[in-house]
Design a protein around this motif. Sequence first.
Motif, PDB file in Angstrom:
ATOM      1  N   PHE A   1     -21.684 -19.884 -38.840  1.00 37.37           N
ATOM      2  CA  PHE A   1     -21.156 -20.284 -37.540  1.00 37.37           C
ATOM      3  C   PHE A   1     -22.306 -20.487 -36.548  1.00 37.37           C
ATOM      4  O   PHE A   1     -22.389 -21.522 -35.880  1.00 37.37           O
ATOM      5  CB  PHE A   1     -20.182 -19.250 -36.996  1.00 37.37           C
ATOM      6  CG  PHE A   1     -19.993 -19.364 -35.507  1.00 37.37           C
ATOM      7  CD1 PHE A   1     -19.294 -20.438 -34.970  1.00 37.37           C
ATOM      8  CD2 PHE A   1     -20.542 -18.437 -34.644  1.00 37.37           C
ATOM      9  CE1 PHE A   1     -19.149 -20.571 -33.602  1.00 37.37           C
ATOM     10  CE2 PHE A   1     -20.402 -18.566 -33.276  1.00 37.37           C
ATOM     11  CZ  PHE A   1     -19.707 -19.643 -32.754  1.00 37.37           C
ATOM     12  N   PHE A   2     -23.199 -19.512 -36.447  1.00 40.35           N
ATOM     13  CA  PHE A   2     -24.279 -19.626 -35.473  1.00 40.35           C
ATOM     14  C   PHE A   2     -25.206 -20.787 -35.809  1.00 40.35           C
ATOM     15  O   PHE A   2     -25.689 -21.473 -34.914  1.00 40.35           O
ATOM     16  CB  PHE A   2     -25.066 -18.313 -35.381  1.00 40.35           C
ATOM     17  CG  PHE A   2     -24.385 -17.303 -34.506  1.00 40.35           C
ATOM     18  CD1 PHE A   2     -24.147 -17.580 -33.172  1.00 40.35           C
ATOM     19  CD2 PHE A   2     -23.951 -16.094 -35.022  1.00 40.35           C
ATOM     20  CE1 PHE A   2     -23.501 -16.670 -32.361  1.00 40.35           C
ATOM     21  CE2 PHE A   2     -23.317 -15.175 -34.212  1.00 40.35           C
ATOM     22  CZ  PHE A   2     -23.083 -15.458 -32.882  1.00 40.35           C
ATOM     23  N   TYR A   3     -25.419 -20.996 -37.100  1.00 45.28           N
ATOM     24  CA  TYR A   3     -26.273 -22.109 -37.509  1.00 45.28           C
ATOM     25  C   TYR A   3     -25.705 -23.421 -36.985  1.00 45.28           C
ATOM     26  O   TYR A   3     -26.408 -24.231 -36.376  1.00 45.28           O
ATOM     27  CB  TYR A   3     -26.370 -22.118 -39.035  1.00 45.28           C
ATOM     28  CG  TYR A   3     -27.184 -23.254 -39.585  1.00 45.28           C
ATOM     29  CD1 TYR A   3     -28.573 -23.264 -39.456  1.00 45.28           C
ATOM     30  CD2 TYR A   3     -26.567 -24.318 -40.227  1.00 45.28           C
ATOM     31  CE1 TYR A   3     -29.318 -24.311 -39.948  1.00 45.28           C
ATOM     32  CE2 TYR A   3     -27.303 -25.373 -40.734  1.00 45.28           C
ATOM     33  CZ  TYR A   3     -28.677 -25.362 -40.595  1.00 45.28           C
ATOM     34  OH  TYR A   3     -29.416 -26.394 -41.073  1.00 45.28           O
ATOM     35  N   ARG A   4     -24.397 -23.614 -37.200  1.00 43.69           N
ATOM     36  CA  ARG A   4     -23.784 -24.871 -36.782  1.00 43.69           C
ATOM     37  C   ARG A   4     -23.589 -24.919 -35.276  1.00 43.69           C
ATOM     38  O   ARG A   4     -23.733 -25.977 -34.659  1.00 43.69           O
ATOM     39  CB  ARG A   4     -22.439 -25.063 -37.496  1.00 43.69           C
ATOM     40  CG  ARG A   4     -22.577 -25.018 -38.980  1.00 43.69           C
ATOM     41  CD  ARG A   4     -21.847 -26.051 -39.772  1.00 43.69           C
ATOM     42  NE  ARG A   4     -21.123 -27.056 -39.035  1.00 43.69           N
ATOM     43  CZ  ARG A   4     -20.547 -28.100 -39.614  1.00 43.69           C
ATOM     44  NH1 ARG A   4     -20.624 -28.235 -40.913  1.00 43.69           N
ATOM     45  NH2 ARG A   4     -19.898 -28.978 -38.905  1.00 43.69           N
ATOM     46  N   ALA A   5     -23.253 -23.793 -34.678  1.00 46.11           N
ATOM     47  CA  ALA A   5     -23.026 -23.773 -33.229  1.00 46.11           C
ATOM     48  C   ALA A   5     -24.333 -24.061 -32.497  1.00 46.11           C
ATOM     49  O   ALA A   5     -24.354 -24.842 -31.539  1.00 46.11           O
ATOM     50  CB  ALA A   5     -22.462 -22.429 -32.812  1.00 46.11           C
ATOM     51  N   ASN A   6     -25.442 -23.469 -32.941  1.00 50.26           N
ATOM     52  CA  ASN A   6     -26.722 -23.704 -32.280  1.00 50.26           C
ATOM     53  C   ASN A   6     -27.090 -25.177 -32.330  1.00 50.26           C
ATOM     54  O   ASN A   6     -27.583 -25.742 -31.357  1.00 50.26           O
ATOM     55  CB  ASN A   6     -27.824 -22.885 -32.952  1.00 50.26           C
ATOM     56  CG  ASN A   6     -27.682 -21.413 -32.649  1.00 50.26           C
ATOM     57  OD1 ASN A   6     -26.949 -21.050 -31.734  1.00 50.26           O
ATOM     58  ND2 ASN A   6     -28.349 -20.574 -33.410  1.00 50.26           N
ATOM     59  N   GLU A   7     -26.840 -25.772 -33.488  1.00 49.80           N
ATOM     60  CA  GLU A   7     -27.174 -27.185 -33.638  1.00 49.80           C
ATOM     61  C   GLU A   7     -26.390 -28.021 -32.632  1.00 49.80           C
ATOM     62  O   GLU A   7     -26.954 -28.876 -31.935  1.00 49.80           O
ATOM     63  CB  GLU A   7     -26.839 -27.605 -35.062  1.00 49.80           C
ATOM     64  CG  GLU A   7     -27.541 -28.863 -35.495  1.00 49.80           C
ATOM     65  CD  GLU A   7     -27.310 -29.127 -36.971  1.00 49.80           C
ATOM     66  OE1 GLU A   7     -27.154 -28.151 -37.722  1.00 49.80           O
ATOM     67  OE2 GLU A   7     -27.287 -30.306 -37.346  1.00 49.80           O
ATOM     68  N   ASN A   8     -25.080 -27.736 -32.539  1.00 55.47           N
ATOM     69  CA  ASN A   8     -24.265 -28.483 -31.582  1.00 55.47           C
ATOM     70  C   ASN A   8     -24.688 -28.192 -30.156  1.00 55.47           C
ATOM     71  O   ASN A   8     -24.657 -29.083 -29.305  1.00 55.47           O
ATOM     72  CB  ASN A   8     -22.789 -28.127 -31.773  1.00 55.47           C
ATOM     73  CG  ASN A   8     -22.171 -28.941 -32.882  1.00 55.47           C
ATOM     74  OD1 ASN A   8     -22.719 -29.964 -33.278  1.00 55.47           O
ATOM     75  ND2 ASN A   8     -21.040 -28.483 -33.389  1.00 55.47           N
ATOM     76  N   ASP A   9     -25.072 -26.941 -29.863  1.00 55.81           N
ATOM     77  CA  ASP A   9     -25.474 -26.607 -28.508  1.00 55.81           C
ATOM     78  C   ASP A   9     -26.760 -27.337 -28.130  1.00 55.81           C
ATOM     79  O   ASP A   9     -26.917 -27.781 -26.992  1.00 55.81           O
ATOM     80  CB  ASP A   9     -25.649 -25.088 -28.366  1.00 55.81           C
ATOM     81  CG  ASP A   9     -24.303 -24.380 -28.382  1.00 55.81           C
ATOM     82  OD1 ASP A   9     -23.289 -25.061 -28.162  1.00 55.81           O
ATOM     83  OD2 ASP A   9     -24.265 -23.159 -28.635  1.00 55.81           O
TER      84      ASP A   9
END
Lengths: 471, 257, 152
Positions: A189-197
């Motif tokens: 989740f954090f991997y993908r969320a950081n990318e989107n952020d």
Amino acid sequence: MNSLSLITSCLTLGSTDPHPNVTPSVLYGLGWLYLILFAMNAVWTWKSYHRDCHFRLPEFLGGMGMPNAAVWAMYSIALLLVSVTHLTCASVPEALRWFVMPDFAKSAIDFVVADARRYFAVTTFGFIGMLLLRNWLAKPSVGWVLLNLSLLFLCVSLTDWDFRQIVGKPDNVPIVAMLFIVGFFTWLFFYRANENDRRSALGKGPIEAENNEKVLTWPDLVYTEMICMIAVTALLILWGIALQAPLEEPASAVKTPNPSKAPWYFLGLQEMLVYYDPWLAGVVFPSVILGGMMAIPYIDFNKLGNGYYTFNERKFAITTFMFGFLPLWVGMIILGTFLRGPNWNVFGIYEFWDVHKLEALNNVNLSEYFWYGIGQPLPMAPAGADFWTQAPYILLRELVGFVAIGVYLGVLPMVMAMTVFKKFFLRMGFLRFMVFSNLVLMMAALPLKMVLRWAVNLKYFIAIPEWFFNV
Amino acid sequence: MSVGDYIRDSQIWKSVFRHPAPYDRRNRVVVMLTNFFLHLHPVSIKQQGIALSYTWCMGGITFFLFLVETITGVLLMFYYRPTLEWAFNDILALRDVTTLGIMREIHRWGAHAMVITVWLHMYRVFLTGSYKPPREFNWVVGVILLKLTLLLSFTGYLLPWDQLAIWAITVGSNMARATPVLGHEGPGFQFLNLGGYDLITNASDARFLLLGSRFVGEETLNRFYILHCVAIPLAAAGLIAIHFWRVRKDGGISQPL
Amino acid sequence: MAATSLIWLLDLARFMFPNVLVEPPTKFKIGPASDYPLGGVSTKWLAARGVWIVHTDQYKGRNLIYALASVCTHLGCTPNWLEGEQKYKCPCHGSGFYINGVNFEGPAPRPLERLGIKLASDGQLEVDKSVKFQEEMGQWEDSNSFVDGALA
């Protein structure tokens, strides 16, 4: 394999310790675990070689450029050597004493976990640290290091008899697996969320919106589903062959096992029962949890983050939900499964489950604090009084508790509406905000009471055992 | 003409599958529309919406585990009698005597796995904000399904009738004693009182309703058996149908707007 | 329409309450009082009947014999009598009770319950599980909740 199990049984027969930490079969099994770890890291090394950058060796080592993969390669080779040593020297435990969890580390870890206070502090601060360090933690190499560390910790810990007893119980194996799975998906989740952020900061849309052409369900989705089904079936069959479902002695209504535990997925609730009475912890709180979860879509007014991973656009929602799911739900399951032992005392993971371990549990009610504090006896109705004569005395006795709860659930939401949650209040409207704030406060009621129990031995805010009404 | 072609050309085959195999684009569309099992899916779907790193496939695995539990459960029912005399012995026989008694292991580990996957499905749906409009109601259905999954697992826990079972259920069901107003040791039970007699006693409260008895005994075993094998699975199957239907009607798998 | 549905629902709920229960008799004899010396907790009837027979002078200084139900007042597990520590300790959530049945540690909200006990005409003690006496309601003063310890 046969000769090995023969050696094992000979050694077990010959040894005087009924709870041996290392046996040849354990070491042999660990050898295979290290081999798997080696294989994982060999693959990782290969990927790293193709993907990762170089680093420069310090001057005294020549100062050359080296690929990062070189470090992984050395680590993998070390694992291979460890594995081979275990597989070949399993019958000589003394040769492997360097791969056993040292006693000082055991006592240090037990010191931290064998106490509900420290355990809760560690999980809570760990959770906060995870949120603060999310950018660093979500890097693939950091995630990989963490996975390796946790697996190495598991391997080394398995050399302890008590640890094996608690982790190796057939019903507990899925929970160990769940820890890794939940950890992995949280990382994902954090991997993908950081990318989107990051993309959002640059003014670009989420990654999910890119390359998002429609494809035919057959074959793209149907084949994925089929592979998943086959994988799950294979896993279940292997799991079923490897581990026999537990079956204990026939039921006996008078012999309560010690400890007596609910099914593992309810151990969070059972843990709550230590702090709140059954009517709250067993009936009201579970209903509130369910009702509160159903209410989430109607409370969350944030339109952002619909259909893609993000953290920055939904900080409050995700922090609250994760706090409920990770430290309070999964964390309490770990506490209940691995750390609660006989008489519901907390034990370290390397500690023997001693039935006679003593823990003082003398708790005091809020009303007692209040009345003794102002130097008065507890208000008490004259002996033999009927219900209506008793009631005013009881209510007076517990007045301070009622006031405290009233302030907490009645006044505090309004204070919140005027201060920290002002923006929420304005966007939600009165009714929605009251529901929201009461749900948040009820969720906070568990850690709050835990802290009060530990700090001042508080038993109940309101204690009316006469009416089964204890809060 | 090969045997395969002969079969595919026969009247029987064609009566079952109403179109040629999905080799070309047209038939890949048709198969999704005409096959009962596949028509749960849309014909085409957003590429990112089916990426494993996005969906984690947890909802699908949960449903598959539900099917596995149904099939293994039906098989186990052939060898299990929910009575004090036989329950434990039947499980023992499943372990020691029955060929492929591994069904019980698959059933139990599948149940554990299903609890985990249903949690992770909820976790994913929350983290992608997929409960947000227009999918609010489907989230509510999902929460009920989560609860049913836990109840299914909980009722099944009693059936082996061993120490683990009876005490887990005793501890769990004793909480119902403390139900406010409706439990005989809950706050406010005194309010349901008729002419000085309590209406709520240990033989008329919420726990009694659940157990069918004053303590965990044969009636309880029977009740939990029926709940586990018939009542809850039926309820869950109905809600799963609604859940899937609403996924389609609420705009398919969630994607950025 | 709504009323009819409600009636059906209530009928359904009523249907789920059985009218006849098959349970063991609630009264049983436990032998003469002399079987239970002062300061002892007898676990003789624990397995079959779920009671401890307690003979103690630790409740308000009176020498009494009474029957305590072996049901933890927290969640109904069966506590263990620990002779060495002179307490009942519940394995489920760690509640502890003194020898007289009064709770002092852990989550149990109130003392263990006494059951009815009396001296039968044949000189044996008889326990009646159908009645219970709760300390916090002042019911332990009821003369049906104990027999005089001097009988032993």
